[in-house]
Write a protein that holds these residues in place. Structure first.
Motif, PDB file in Angstrom:
ATOM      1  N   TRP A  51      30.633  10.990  67.246  1.00 34.02           N
ATOM      2  CA  TRP A  51      31.820  11.788  66.969  1.00 34.02           C
ATOM      3  C   TRP A  51      31.366  13.130  66.398  1.00 34.02           C
ATOM      4  CZ3 TRP A  51      36.720  11.226  68.387  1.00 34.02           C
ATOM      5  CH2 TRP A  51      37.179   9.951  68.765  1.00 34.02           C
ATOM      6  N   VAL A  52      31.870  14.219  66.986  1.00 29.25           N
ATOM      7  CA  VAL A  52      31.526  15.559  66.510  1.00 29.25           C
ATOM      8  C   VAL A  52      32.791  16.402  66.424  1.00 29.25           C
ATOM      9  CG1 VAL A  52      29.221  15.476  67.554  1.00 29.25           C
ATOM     10  CG2 VAL A  52      31.126  16.467  68.843  1.00 29.25           C
ATOM     11  N   LEU A  53      32.693  17.468  65.642  1.00 28.50           N
ATOM     12  CA  LEU A  53      33.723  18.503  65.650  1.00 28.50           C
ATOM     13  C   LEU A  53      33.192  19.665  66.477  1.00 28.50           C
ATOM     14  CD1 LEU A  53      35.197  18.766  62.041  1.00 28.50           C
ATOM     15  CD2 LEU A  53      36.317  17.884  64.097  1.00 28.50           C
ATOM     16  N   ALA A  54      33.787  19.878  67.638  1.00 25.02           N
ATOM     17  CA  ALA A  54      33.387  21.005  68.468  1.00 25.02           C
ATOM     18  C   ALA A  54      34.060  22.267  67.946  1.00 25.02           C
ATOM     19  CB  ALA A  54      33.791  20.764  69.928  1.00 25.02           C
ATOM     20  N   PHE A  55      33.272  23.323  67.769  1.00 26.97           N
ATOM     21  CA  PHE A  55      33.768  24.592  67.233  1.00 26.97           C
ATOM     22  C   PHE A  55      34.450  24.390  65.880  1.00 26.97           C
ATOM     23  CE2 PHE A  55      33.997  24.719  71.918  1.00 26.97           C
ATOM     24  CZ  PHE A  55      32.998  25.645  72.151  1.00 26.97           C
ATOM     25  N   ALA A  56      33.956  23.362  65.145  1.00 25.85           N
ATOM     26  CA  ALA A  56      34.393  23.067  63.775  1.00 25.85           C
ATOM     27  C   ALA A  56      35.845  22.631  63.679  1.00 25.85           C
ATOM     28  CB  ALA A  56      34.156  24.277  62.862  1.00 25.85           C
ATOM     29  N   ARG A  57      36.483  22.250  64.803  1.00 28.24           N
ATOM     30  CA  ARG A  57      37.884  21.853  64.694  1.00 28.24           C
ATOM     31  C   ARG A  57      38.350  20.830  65.722  1.00 28.24           C
ATOM     32  NH1 ARG A  57      40.946  27.303  64.933  1.00 28.24           N
ATOM     33  NH2 ARG A  57      39.269  27.745  63.462  1.00 28.24           N
ATOM     34  N   ILE A  58      37.623  20.632  66.820  1.00 27.47           N
ATOM     35  CA  ILE A  58      38.072  19.725  67.881  1.00 27.47           C
ATOM     36  C   ILE A  58      37.241  18.439  67.827  1.00 27.47           C
ATOM     37  CG2 ILE A  58      38.455  19.429  70.351  1.00 27.47           C
ATOM     38  CD1 ILE A  58      38.408  22.496  70.587  1.00 27.47           C
ATOM     39  N   PRO A  59      37.836  17.291  67.443  1.00 24.03           N
ATOM     40  CA  PRO A  59      37.065  16.041  67.409  1.00 24.03           C
ATOM     41  C   PRO A  59      36.804  15.510  68.815  1.00 24.03           C
ATOM     42  CG  PRO A  59      39.350  15.638  66.797  1.00 24.03           C
ATOM     43  CD  PRO A  59      39.218  17.123  66.961  1.00 24.03           C
ATOM     44  N   LEU A  60      35.551  15.164  69.079  1.00 26.35           N
ATOM     45  CA  LEU A  60      35.164  14.634  70.383  1.00 26.35           C
ATOM     46  C   LEU A  60      34.201  13.470  70.186  1.00 26.35           C
ATOM     47  CD1 LEU A  60      34.321  17.930  72.353  1.00 26.35           C
ATOM     48  CD2 LEU A  60      36.398  16.553  72.576  1.00 26.35           C
ATOM     49  N   ARG A  61      34.279  12.493  71.075  1.00 28.67           N
ATOM     50  CA  ARG A  61      33.301  11.399  71.098  1.00 28.67           C
ATOM     51  C   ARG A  61      32.508  11.540  72.389  1.00 28.67           C
ATOM     52  NH1 ARG A  61      33.209   5.741  72.791  1.00 28.67           N
ATOM     53  NH2 ARG A  61      31.814   4.552  71.397  1.00 28.67           N
ATOM     54  N   ILE A  62      31.250  11.954  72.255  1.00 29.54           N
ATOM     55  CA  ILE A  62      30.440  12.289  73.415  1.00 29.54           C
ATOM     56  C   ILE A  62      29.044  11.707  73.252  1.00 29.54           C
ATOM     57  CG2 ILE A  62      31.687  14.405  74.002  1.00 29.54           C
ATOM     58  CD1 ILE A  62      29.677  15.981  72.409  1.00 29.54           C
ATOM     59  N   PRO A  63      28.286  11.580  74.362  1.00 33.42           N
ATOM     60  CA  PRO A  63      26.901  11.101  74.256  1.00 33.42           C
ATOM     61  C   PRO A  63      26.080  12.047  73.382  1.00 33.42           C
ATOM     62  CG  PRO A  63      27.652  11.039  76.536  1.00 33.42           C
ATOM     63  CD  PRO A  63      28.703  11.773  75.762  1.00 33.42           C
ATOM     64  N   ALA A  64      25.175  11.471  72.610  1.00 31.22           N
ATOM     65  CA  ALA A  64      24.414  12.251  71.635  1.00 31.22           C
ATOM     66  C   ALA A  64      23.599  13.370  72.275  1.00 31.22           C
ATOM     67  CB  ALA A  64      23.496  11.318  70.851  1.00 31.22           C
ATOM     68  N   PHE A  65      23.140  13.165  73.514  1.00 36.04           N
ATOM     69  CA  PHE A  65      22.269  14.176  74.100  1.00 36.04           C
ATOM     70  C   PHE A  65      22.972  15.521  74.292  1.00 36.04           C
ATOM     71  CE2 PHE A  65      24.173  12.445  77.987  1.00 36.04           C
ATOM     72  CZ  PHE A  65      24.389  13.590  78.759  1.00 36.04           C
ATOM     73  N   ILE A  66      24.294  15.527  74.402  1.00 38.39           N
ATOM     74  CA  ILE A  66      24.995  16.793  74.635  1.00 38.39           C
ATOM     75  C   ILE A  66      24.896  17.710  73.417  1.00 38.39           C
ATOM     76  CG2 ILE A  66      27.226  17.867  75.129  1.00 38.39           C
ATOM     77  CD1 ILE A  66      27.899  15.417  76.824  1.00 38.39           C
ATOM     78  N   PRO A  67      25.365  17.290  72.234  1.00 36.91           N
ATOM     79  CA  PRO A  67      25.252  18.196  71.092  1.00 36.91           C
ATOM     80  C   PRO A  67      23.812  18.411  70.631  1.00 36.91           C
ATOM     81  CG  PRO A  67      26.083  16.065  70.367  1.00 36.91           C
ATOM     82  CD  PRO A  67      26.083  16.039  71.858  1.00 36.91           C
ATOM     83  N   LEU A  68      22.958  17.395  70.752  1.00 33.92           N
ATOM     84  CA  LEU A  68      21.602  17.533  70.238  1.00 33.92           C
ATOM     85  C   LEU A  68      20.753  18.465  71.095  1.00 33.92           C
ATOM     86  CD1 LEU A  68      20.737  13.949  68.946  1.00 33.92           C
ATOM     87  CD2 LEU A  68      21.895  15.845  67.812  1.00 33.92           C
ATOM     88  N   ILE A  69      20.883  18.365  72.422  1.00 30.99           N
ATOM     89  CA  ILE A  69      20.148  19.295  73.288  1.00 30.99           C
ATOM     90  C   ILE A  69      20.639  20.719  73.074  1.00 30.99           C
ATOM     91  CG2 ILE A  69      19.866  20.018  75.688  1.00 30.99           C
ATOM     92  CD1 ILE A  69      19.507  17.132  76.459  1.00 30.99           C
TER      93      ILE A  69
END
Length: 267
Positions: free
Chosen positions: A161-179
């Motif tokens: 679970w991440v906050l995209a652009f500090a405001r949009i909650p998303l559940r995505i595979p780890a490789f997307i935000p980490l890469i």
């Protein structure tokens, strides 16, 4: 770009990530101890415990009142100091979300060694790039960058679970935000981004983390693993057929042969 919040990745080899928790507690304790000591005390701590390339490389001598440790120890001590609460919070959030599973994959002692070596690598790389710099380097970012690189290699398909652009909650595979995070560090380093951020330290930590995780991980831990619900095939393991459940239908048996010779095997 992405703020990590939580991952769906349970512990498999340890019961509690007490090294990760201890590192977060120690970093937090040191931050508040220096902050509550006042600006003068905080500045003295940065000069005495921060990594200053020109001092470590003996091109500049630190004033005697600030010499509290051997210069070589600043390769580690710098990583326990932070500039402000946001600097501390960002690093500790990454450590909380990703550190437990890296600790699980390496074991407690090897994870501690991994963390400290990544911090050392970050300072070392910063020292190579800015050999004569008199600006103190502080923060756990080099060690955290190593943790991020290790997590990417170990668990790229686990959902986070991440906050995209500090405001949009998303559940995505780890490789997307980490890469994306790693690429951002590399691009900013190559472009010579903001002077207040040591991109070289981040890159040094990333390189160290990617190499060390391959050396220090528990051999029972597969690389490039997915989520818990996904089957993982471990090389060298042969599947074993499970015994049938008590209520499972049994395979049909040949009918008994009555009469003479019924107890004998047929020719």
């Amino acid at each position: 770009m992405f703020i990590p919040l939580y991952d769906t990745n349970r512990l498999r080899h340890i019961k509690l990530q007490y090294v990760t928790i201890s590192l977060i507690a120690l970093n937090t304790l040191i931050y508040f101890a220096t902050a509550l000591g006042g600006e003068q005390f905080s500045n003295a701590a940065v000069l005495g415990l921060g990594f200053i390339p020109s001092v470590v490389h003996d091109s500049v001598e630190l004033a005697p009142q600030f010499v509290v440790i051997p210069e070589s120890l600043s390769y580690v001590t710098y990583s326990f100091l932070h500039a402000d609460i946001f600097h501390l919070g960002g690093n500790m959030l990454f450590l909380w979300v990703f550190g437990d599973n890296v600790e699980d994959a390496l074991g407690h002692v090897r994870f501690l060694a991994f963390y400290l070596l990544c911090a050392i690598a970050g300072a070392f790389f910063q020292g190579l790039i800015a050999w004569d710099s008199q600006v103190p380097l502080i923060g756990a970012s080099g060690a955290i960058a190593g943790v991020v690189a290790a997590y990417l290699i170990l668990y790229p398909r686990v959902k986070v679970w991440v906050l995209a652009f500090a405001r949009i909650p998303l559940r995505i595979p780890a490789f997307i935000p980490l890469i994306l995070w790693i690429l951002f560090q590399i691009v900013m380093f190559a472009a010579g981004g903001e002077d207040q951020v040591s991109w070289a330290c981040h890159v040094g930590g990333i390189i160290a983390g990617a190499v060390l995780v391959l050396i220090l991980r528990n051999r029972a831990v597969p690389l490039l693993a997915g989520a818990d619900e996904e089957a993982v095939v471990v090389a060298g393991q042969v599947p074993v057929a499970a015994d049938p459940a008590p209520n499972d239908p049994q395979p049909a048996q040949p009918a008994p042969r009555w009469g003479r010779g019924s107890a004998s095997n047929p020719d």
